[in-house]
Design a protein around this motif. Structure first.
Motif, mmCIF file in Angstrom:
data_model
loop_
_atom_site.group_PDB
_atom_site.id
_atom_site.type_symbol
_atom_site.label_atom_id
_atom_site.label_comp_id
_atom_site.label_asym_id
_atom_site.label_seq_id
_atom_site.Cartn_x
_atom_site.Cartn_y
_atom_site.Cartn_z
ATOM 1 N N PHE A 287 -37.608 7.780 25.896
ATOM 2 C CA PHE A 287 -38.213 7.836 24.575
ATOM 3 C C PHE A 287 -37.627 6.764 23.661
ATOM 4 C CE2 PHE A 287 -40.751 11.448 25.258
ATOM 5 C CZ PHE A 287 -41.365 11.850 24.068
ATOM 6 N N VAL A 288 -38.388 6.424 22.621
ATOM 7 C CA VAL A 288 -37.920 5.484 21.604
ATOM 8 C C VAL A 288 -38.543 5.882 20.270
ATOM 9 C CG1 VAL A 288 -39.783 3.869 22.177
ATOM 10 C CG2 VAL A 288 -37.800 3.046 20.899
ATOM 11 N N THR A 289 -37.781 5.778 19.192
ATOM 12 C CA THR A 289 -38.356 6.047 17.876
ATOM 13 C C THR A 289 -39.085 4.809 17.374
ATOM 14 O OG1 THR A 289 -36.352 5.372 16.683
ATOM 15 C CG2 THR A 289 -36.547 7.705 17.283
ATOM 16 N N TRP A 290 -40.198 5.031 16.682
ATOM 17 C CA TRP A 290 -40.971 3.928 16.114
ATOM 18 C C TRP A 290 -40.920 3.935 14.590
ATOM 19 C CZ3 TRP A 290 -44.584 5.833 12.792
ATOM 20 C CH2 TRP A 290 -45.001 7.162 12.990
ATOM 21 N N GLY A 291 -40.517 5.097 14.005
ATOM 22 C CA GLY A 291 -40.564 5.248 12.561
ATOM 23 C C GLY A 291 -39.201 5.370 11.912
ATOM 24 N N THR A 292 -39.142 6.205 10.875
ATOM 25 C CA THR A 292 -37.919 6.298 10.075
ATOM 26 C C THR A 292 -37.347 7.706 10.020
ATOM 27 O OG1 THR A 292 -39.313 6.491 8.096
ATOM 28 C CG2 THR A 292 -38.461 4.292 8.637
ATOM 29 N N ASN A 293 -37.709 8.547 10.977
ATOM 30 C CA ASN A 293 -36.989 9.791 11.220
ATOM 31 C C ASN A 293 -37.059 10.069 12.715
ATOM 32 O OD1 ASN A 293 -39.045 11.913 11.954
ATOM 33 N ND2 ASN A 293 -39.885 11.358 9.943
ATOM 34 N N SER A 302 -45.636 3.985 25.829
ATOM 35 C CA SER A 302 -46.812 4.119 24.978
ATOM 36 C C SER A 302 -46.846 3.070 23.866
ATOM 37 C CB SER A 302 -46.868 5.531 24.385
ATOM 38 O OG SER A 302 -45.689 5.813 23.662
ATOM 39 N N THR A 303 -47.686 3.310 22.870
ATOM 40 C CA THR A 303 -47.882 2.360 21.773
ATOM 41 C C THR A 303 -47.522 3.000 20.437
ATOM 42 O OG1 THR A 303 -50.186 3.043 21.479
ATOM 43 C CG2 THR A 303 -49.764 1.216 23.015
ATOM 44 N N VAL A 304 -47.422 2.176 19.417
ATOM 45 C CA VAL A 304 -47.150 2.669 18.069
ATOM 46 C C VAL A 304 -48.345 3.511 17.613
ATOM 47 C CG1 VAL A 304 -46.771 2.007 15.661
ATOM 48 C CG2 VAL A 304 -45.726 0.665 17.517
ATOM 49 N N PRO A 305 -48.118 4.736 17.172
ATOM 50 C CA PRO A 305 -49.229 5.612 16.774
ATOM 51 C C PRO A 305 -49.998 5.064 15.565
ATOM 52 C CG PRO A 305 -47.206 6.866 17.107
ATOM 53 C CD PRO A 305 -46.817 5.421 17.109
ATOM 54 N N ASP A 306 -51.231 5.524 15.451
ATOM 55 C CA ASP A 306 -52.077 5.152 14.317
ATOM 56 C C ASP A 306 -52.101 6.313 13.326
ATOM 57 O OD1 ASP A 306 -53.961 4.332 12.516
ATOM 58 O OD2 ASP A 306 -55.519 3.910 14.000
ATOM 59 N N PRO A 307 -51.604 6.113 12.103
ATOM 60 C CA PRO A 307 -51.613 7.201 11.114
ATOM 61 C C PRO A 307 -53.010 7.769 10.877
ATOM 62 C CG PRO A 307 -50.238 5.390 10.358
ATOM 63 C CD PRO A 307 -50.953 4.900 11.580
ATOM 64 N N ALA A 308 -54.036 6.953 11.041
ATOM 65 C CA ALA A 308 -55.405 7.418 10.799
ATOM 66 C C ALA A 308 -55.809 8.551 11.726
ATOM 67 C CB ALA A 308 -56.377 6.256 10.936
ATOM 68 N N THR A 332 -49.545 -1.244 18.756
ATOM 69 C CA THR A 332 -48.628 -2.208 19.375
ATOM 70 C C THR A 332 -47.871 -1.549 20.521
ATOM 71 O OG1 THR A 332 -48.307 -3.342 17.265
ATOM 72 C CG2 THR A 332 -46.671 -3.759 18.984
ATOM 73 N N SER A 333 -47.831 -2.204 21.666
ATOM 74 C CA SER A 333 -47.037 -1.686 22.778
ATOM 75 C C SER A 333 -45.562 -1.701 22.385
ATOM 76 C CB SER A 333 -47.256 -2.539 24.027
ATOM 77 O OG SER A 333 -46.317 -2.187 25.036
ATOM 78 N N LEU A 334 -44.863 -0.595 22.657
ATOM 79 C CA LEU A 334 -43.430 -0.545 22.331
ATOM 80 C C LEU A 334 -42.677 -1.669 23.017
ATOM 81 C CD1 LEU A 334 -42.141 1.628 20.470
ATOM 82 C CD2 LEU A 334 -44.319 2.367 21.405
ATOM 83 N N ARG A 335 -43.106 -2.037 24.222
ATOM 84 C CA ARG A 335 -42.420 -3.082 24.971
ATOM 85 C C ARG A 335 -42.654 -4.484 24.392
ATOM 86 N NH1 ARG A 335 -42.885 0.675 29.288
ATOM 87 N NH2 ARG A 335 -41.090 0.595 30.723
#
Length: 467
Positions: A287-293, A302-308, A332-335
């Motif tokens: 796993f990897v965090t993409w945000g701020t919590n 996987s990819t960066v989630p879409d807030p929409a 965006t791909s995490l890699r």
């Protein structure tokens, strides 16, 4: 009705209780570091009180110490004063304190288990939320505030409402390369940063039983990131093997008696929890965090989630703000995310097992140009062991300096901090805005993923660099 492990420890330590009121809990071990504790000691002095049990209290320098040059003068005057006050206060009240240069010194949550100070069934507190780490030994361990530090110093007790209980069962087995860090990130991503609020979480299941003690400490360490008061794992033979021969572990007949007691500390079969969660360990991946919590985390594949796509307006707004801060685009791909820095260390992942995992990835490889690598062991003993095992040679060949121990970039309250806009793959526990420096961007990962990312120059798994 049976009792949970938490309820048993609580019952064994209640000094006073009354229906509808907070209980008075006896504290077996009180750990101190430089930050905030001077205020508690000042409160003691102003009220004319003393320390009730200095023999059950221990201080260590960890948060503010430099890690490149151990004996370098702390530049910030306020931090320098805080560090000096810890030693002065401990000396004044007869409390043992580990200063820079003492081989027993290190991050408070690392040296407690390392020295055998934490035993199953104990209550342990420290003015630091990640005291939950020591729940891996079947202890009830939690962080407290400054006024509570003063209360414990003066009375060796703590006024506390009895927490609710929550069971997290992790079935199956983690795949090779999947770690305790990935497990806890997967849990927080599922239940959220308030999913365990008001509860002590007990971890059970085959995947938990298979974890090493170091990995169990990582899981309990980050339980607080789900809002929990503490995390706990029942002691077993791995616990006993870890404690055997430690400096503060019992010996002789006392050891035999304690082991018998420790192995009996388990949740009763008919005990009921206030909340239950089950995870399938077979399905967890890095796993990897993409945000701020810490709950804003996804599998590395996987990819960066879409807030929409988020139906909850609060969740959607938080994701939009997080992506703006992290300078990331949905999809965006995490890699494909480049990094500027890597941090391996902290009370979450600064143990010898974590350094070994990083060294295995770095063996025969070099850190990518332009990537700064902060390698900070959790204690001086961990550093000494890494040198003895030849890990420092691997790190040096990879272009990495093995620093001296301290909290370092976990909280960036010493001289180790990132610059605005720098992006890090980090093994610490929090990815809040500014956590590793004003404007810094943090992706929380496991030690192996951090090392692989350092080699690739972008977020990467060990398999991406040939491991």
């Amino acid at each position: 009705m049976g009792e949970t492990l938490t309820e048993k420890i609580w019952r064994n330590h209640i000094v006073w209780s009354e229906p509808g009121a907070a209980g008075l809990l006896y504290i077996d071990l009180h750990l101190l570091h430089e930050v905030n504790t001077p205020i508690a000691f000042e409160g003691l002095r102003s009220s004319g009180r003393t320390v009730r049990r200095p023999d059950l209290t221990l201080g260590t320098e960890d948060h503010l110490v430099p890690t490149v040059d151990l004996f370098k003068v702390i530049e910030d005057p306020a931090m320098r004063t805080q560090a000096a006050l810890l030693a002065e206060n401990c000396d004044r009240y007869g409390i043992e304190v580990y200063r820079r240069g003492d081989p027993r010194r290190g991050i408070v949550h690392v040296i407690g288990p390392e020295l055998g100070l934490v035993h199953p069934g104990m209550t342990v507190v420290c003015c630091d939320s990640h005291t939950t780490t020591m729940g891996a030994f079947g202890a009830l361990a939690f962080g407290i505030g400054t006024s509570q530090v003063e209360h414990v110093l003066a009375t060796q007790t703590l006024s506390l409402a009895r927490p609710k209980t929550m069971r997290v069962t992790v079935t199956g087995q983690l795949a090779p390369g999947v770690t305790g860090k990935d497990l806890i990130l997967a849990l927080i991503a599922r239940i959220g940063t308030a999913g365990a609020q008001g509860h002590v979480v007990e971890y059970q299941g085959t995947a938990i039983e298979a974890l090493s003690m170091e990995a169990r400490m990582t899981v309990c360490n980050m339980t607080v990131e789900a809002g929990s008061r503490s995390g706990v794992i029942a002691p077993d033979e791995k616990t006993i093997d870890y404690l055997r021969g430690r400096p503060h572990a019992p010996t002789g007949r006392a050891w035999d008696n304690e082991v018998e007691y420790w192995l009996g500390l388990r949740t009763d079969d008919d005990a009921e929890f206030d909340k239950e969660v089950t995870l399938d360990g077979d399905t967890i991946s890095p796993f990897v965090t993409w945000g701020t919590n810490p709950a804003q985390a996804v599998p590395l594949d996987s990819t960066v989630p879409d807030p929409a796509s988020m139906t909850d307006p609060v969740e959607r707004a938080a994701a939009e703000r997080a992506l703006a801060y992290m300078d990331l685009e949905p999809g965006t791909s995490l890699r494909d995310i480049p990094i500027d820095a890597v941090f391996v260390g902290s009370c979450t992942n600064g143990r010898i097992e974590d350094l070994r995992a990083s060294a295995e990835v770095l063996r025969g490889r070099r850190v990518a140009p332009g990537v700064a690598f902060y390698l900070v062991p959790g204690s001086d003993a961990v550093r000494e062991q890494a040198v003895a095992e030849g890990l420092e040679e691997i790190f040096t060949a990879a272009g990495v300096q093995l620093r001296t121990s301290g909290c370092s970039l976990c909280a960036a309250v010493n001289e180790d901090r990132l610059s605005p806009g720098q992006r890090a793959a980090s093994t610490n526990n929090r990815n809040f805005e500014g956590r590793q420096g004003k404007g810094a961007r943090t992706h929380v990962v496991s030690p192996a993923v951090a090392a692989a990312s350092a080699v690739a120059g972008r977020l990467a798994a060990p398999s991406d660099v040939g491991c």
